[in-house]
Design an enzyme around this catalytic site. Sequence first.
Site, PDB file in Angstrom:
ATOM      1  N   GLU A 180     -66.217 -31.323  21.915  1.00  0.00           N
ATOM      2  CA  GLU A 180     -66.207 -29.925  21.492  1.00  0.00           C
ATOM      3  C   GLU A 180     -67.043 -29.073  22.437  1.00  0.00           C
ATOM      4  O   GLU A 180     -68.064 -29.519  22.975  1.00  0.00           O
ATOM      5  CB  GLU A 180     -66.724 -29.811  20.055  1.00  0.00           C
ATOM      6  CG  GLU A 180     -65.746 -30.467  19.093  1.00  0.00           C
ATOM      7  CD  GLU A 180     -65.984 -30.126  17.622  1.00  0.00           C
ATOM      8  OE1 GLU A 180     -65.003 -29.872  16.928  1.00  0.00           O
ATOM      9  OE2 GLU A 180     -67.150 -30.105  17.181  1.00  0.00           O
ATOM     10  N   CYS A 237     -71.821 -23.526  25.206  1.00  0.00           N
ATOM     11  CA  CYS A 237     -72.538 -24.733  24.799  1.00  0.00           C
ATOM     12  C   CYS A 237     -71.613 -25.905  25.109  1.00  0.00           C
ATOM     13  O   CYS A 237     -70.530 -26.008  24.525  1.00  0.00           O
ATOM     14  CB  CYS A 237     -72.862 -24.643  23.309  1.00  0.00           C
ATOM     15  SG  CYS A 237     -73.658 -26.136  22.686  1.00  0.00           S
ATOM     16  N   CYS A 241     -72.700 -39.764  20.723  1.00  0.00           N
ATOM     17  CA  CYS A 241     -74.081 -39.870  21.207  1.00  0.00           C
ATOM     18  C   CYS A 241     -74.680 -41.166  20.682  1.00  0.00           C
ATOM     19  O   CYS A 241     -74.428 -41.563  19.545  1.00  0.00           O
ATOM     20  CB  CYS A 241     -74.916 -38.679  20.740  1.00  0.00           C
ATOM     21  SG  CYS A 241     -76.611 -38.710  21.387  1.00  0.00           S
ATOM     22  N   CYS A 266     -79.688 -39.437  15.787  1.00  0.00           N
ATOM     23  CA  CYS A 266     -80.530 -38.562  14.961  1.00  0.00           C
ATOM     24  C   CYS A 266     -79.829 -38.377  13.607  1.00  0.00           C
ATOM     25  O   CYS A 266     -78.627 -38.085  13.568  1.00  0.00           O
ATOM     26  CB  CYS A 266     -80.758 -37.219  15.658  1.00  0.00           C
ATOM     27  SG  CYS A 266     -81.463 -37.439  17.298  1.00  0.00           S
ATOM     28  N   CYS A 283     -77.635 -35.180  12.622  1.00  0.00           N
ATOM     29  CA  CYS A 283     -76.723 -34.625  13.628  1.00  0.00           C
ATOM     30  C   CYS A 283     -75.337 -35.265  13.524  1.00  0.00           C
ATOM     31  O   CYS A 283     -75.213 -36.496  13.525  1.00  0.00           O
ATOM     32  CB  CYS A 283     -77.324 -34.864  15.010  1.00  0.00           C
ATOM     33  SG  CYS A 283     -76.193 -34.488  16.364  1.00  0.00           S
ATOM     34  N   CYS A 307     -75.685 -25.844  15.821  1.00  0.00           N
ATOM     35  CA  CYS A 307     -76.413 -26.958  16.419  1.00  0.00           C
ATOM     36  C   CYS A 307     -76.222 -28.204  15.565  1.00  0.00           C
ATOM     37  O   CYS A 307     -76.419 -28.181  14.357  1.00  0.00           O
ATOM     38  CB  CYS A 307     -77.914 -26.658  16.437  1.00  0.00           C
ATOM     39  SG  CYS A 307     -78.356 -25.389  17.577  1.00  0.00           S
TER      40      CYS A 307
HETATM   41  N1  SAH Z   1     -78.932 -34.380  22.601  1.00  0.00           N
HETATM   42  C1  SAH Z   1     -79.628 -33.196  22.895  1.00  0.00           C
HETATM   43  C2  SAH Z   1     -78.753 -31.959  22.922  1.00  0.00           C
HETATM   44  C3  SAH Z   1     -77.721 -31.816  21.834  1.00  0.00           C
HETATM   45  S1  SAH Z   1     -78.307 -31.473  20.220  1.00  0.00           S
HETATM   46  C4  SAH Z   1     -80.792 -33.005  21.925  1.00  0.00           C
HETATM   47  O1  SAH Z   1     -80.865 -33.718  20.949  1.00  0.00           O
HETATM   48  O2  SAH Z   1     -81.632 -32.162  22.205  1.00  0.00           O
HETATM   49  C5  SAH Z   1     -78.870 -29.785  20.328  1.00  0.00           C
HETATM   50  C6  SAH Z   1     -79.933 -29.424  19.307  1.00  0.00           C
HETATM   51  O3  SAH Z   1     -79.384 -29.376  17.979  1.00  0.00           O
HETATM   52  C7  SAH Z   1     -81.080 -30.418  19.236  1.00  0.00           C
HETATM   53  O4  SAH Z   1     -82.310 -29.762  19.211  1.00  0.00           O
HETATM   54  C8  SAH Z   1     -80.819 -31.102  17.928  1.00  0.00           C
HETATM   55  O5  SAH Z   1     -81.954 -31.711  17.405  1.00  0.00           O
HETATM   56  C9  SAH Z   1     -80.295 -29.980  17.091  1.00  0.00           C
HETATM   57  N2  SAH Z   1     -79.603 -30.415  15.875  1.00  0.00           N
HETATM   58  C10 SAH Z   1     -78.931 -31.564  15.678  1.00  0.00           C
HETATM   59  N3  SAH Z   1     -78.415 -31.610  14.429  1.00  0.00           N
HETATM   60  C11 SAH Z   1     -78.776 -30.445  13.813  1.00  0.00           C
HETATM   61  C12 SAH Z   1     -78.525 -29.886  12.526  1.00  0.00           C
HETATM   62  N4  SAH Z   1     -77.791 -30.534  11.615  1.00  0.00           N
HETATM   63  N5  SAH Z   1     -79.061 -28.683  12.246  1.00  0.00           N
HETATM   64  C13 SAH Z   1     -79.770 -28.005  13.170  1.00  0.00           C
HETATM   65  N6  SAH Z   1     -80.022 -28.472  14.405  1.00  0.00           N
HETATM   66  C14 SAH Z   1     -79.531 -29.690  14.737  1.00  0.00           C
HETATM   67 FE1  SF4 Z   2     -77.609 -37.064  20.128  1.00  0.00          FE
HETATM   68 FE2  SF4 Z   2     -77.410 -35.319  18.150  1.00  0.00          FE
HETATM   69 FE3  SF4 Z   2     -79.715 -36.622  18.538  1.00  0.00          FE
HETATM   70 FE4  SF4 Z   2     -78.927 -34.743  20.288  1.00  0.00          FE
HETATM   71  S1  SF4 Z   2     -79.452 -34.436  18.142  1.00  0.00           S
HETATM   72  S2  SF4 Z   2     -79.727 -36.799  20.748  1.00  0.00           S
HETATM   73  S3  SF4 Z   2     -76.692 -35.036  20.224  1.00  0.00           S
HETATM   74  S4  SF4 Z   2     -77.758 -37.551  17.969  1.00  0.00           S
END
Ligand code: SAH
Ligand code: SF4
Length: 353
Positions: free
Chosen positions: A93, A115, A122, A126, A129, A346
């Site tokens: 995406e 973006c 990934c 996390c 996410c 995000c």
């Molecule tokens: N992998 C990288 C970049 C992609 S995620 C990273 O983790 O930084 C981009 C941002 O979105 C990161 O700061 C991540 O922690 C945040 N993010 C992920 N899931 C989210 C959610 N459900 N709500 C708000 N921010 C989120």
């Molecule tokens: Fe991967 Fe999502 Fe964690 Fe970023 S926030 S490192 S995209 S799992």
Amino acid sequence: MVKQEIYNLTYGELATALAQRNISTFHVDRVWQGLYRNLAHSFHDVRHLRDDVLEHLRGNYRVSVPKIVKAQRSSDGFTQKYLLALDDGREIETVIMRYTGRRDRPEDTLRFTACISTQAGCAMGCVFCATGQMGFQRHLTAGEIVGQIVFVQRELQKNGHELRNIVLMGMGEPLHNYDNTMKAIDILTDHKGLALAPRRITLSTVGLPHGIRRLADDGRPINLAVSLHGATDAERAALVPPARRWPLAELIEACRYYAAQRERRIFFEWTLIAYENDTPEQAHQLGQLLQGMAAHVNVIPLNPTDGYDGRPSDPARVKAFQAILKSYGLPSTVRQRRGIDIAAGCGQLAAGS
Ligand code: SAH
Ligand code: SF4
């Protein structure tokens, strides 16, 4: 013979390959101008190429960007999300966000940010996410990362708009796909092509200390954002699994090294989850952790995903959190919520969602 993807090559790589065929940089310039400035869809559309050069290019290289599968626009019209298919059928995406700038600066009224994704899925996992919840599929090639921007430029061009900022905050962990990501940045910023300003590119990482050090030494003047979400190892590890392998002390040391080497402030991202990591204790711990560093905190109230139950902090808790950071001299900004109704916010990106 398998044709090479042209967007996967730096200017230097293409020039070297073509020099072996006695094709001069004069033609390489035309190809780059055609592909990146005029957004040509094929070598045929590149103007003023000699017939034998065109023949050689068509026989050996492909011009292909990820294909659109689905486009969605948020109800406020500010966010467009695209589901794109790669050549092997994997899906990623890409999001275009429009910001209205300051009224007193008319040139700012339409600012577009792309973006983009660096991986399909990934590996970092996390918990909050959607990309992490789907697991890792594969790294994107440099050409697939560049291809997203060419796609975005073509979309914007339809309305005479221009791209201003790029955030590597889509699907995937860019520092886990270091070489391809850096190559893509080199292609995107090459002054002979798209010539995007490195200072308008922000790379967001889950916080891999070795990657941050490498980035510090490599010298590309892009912005760095580090996703923290927890200010103690235990709190962070509950949300961000890589924290088990790389303790905060090691991560912060790498960040301090980066800040010193690059003489740039670092952005720290903090997804605010009600009563999970938005407590005054966490805010104080964060303040202490970053004290003395040239840092800016971006707080992002949690966006909903299917696989995680937490709730976003309400505005009062967000304000209280920020006030504590301020008492440590730490500036912070609340990330504007964008495209939540189409799951383009995000952490909401996942193929096929
Ligand atoms: N992998 C990288 C970049 C992609 S995620 C990273 O983790 O930084 C981009 C941002 O979105 C990161 O700061 C991540 O922690 C945040 N993010 C992920 N899931 C989210 C959610 N459900 N709500 C708000 N921010 C989120
Ligand atoms: Fe991967 Fe999502 Fe964690 Fe970023 S926030 S490192 S995209 S799992």
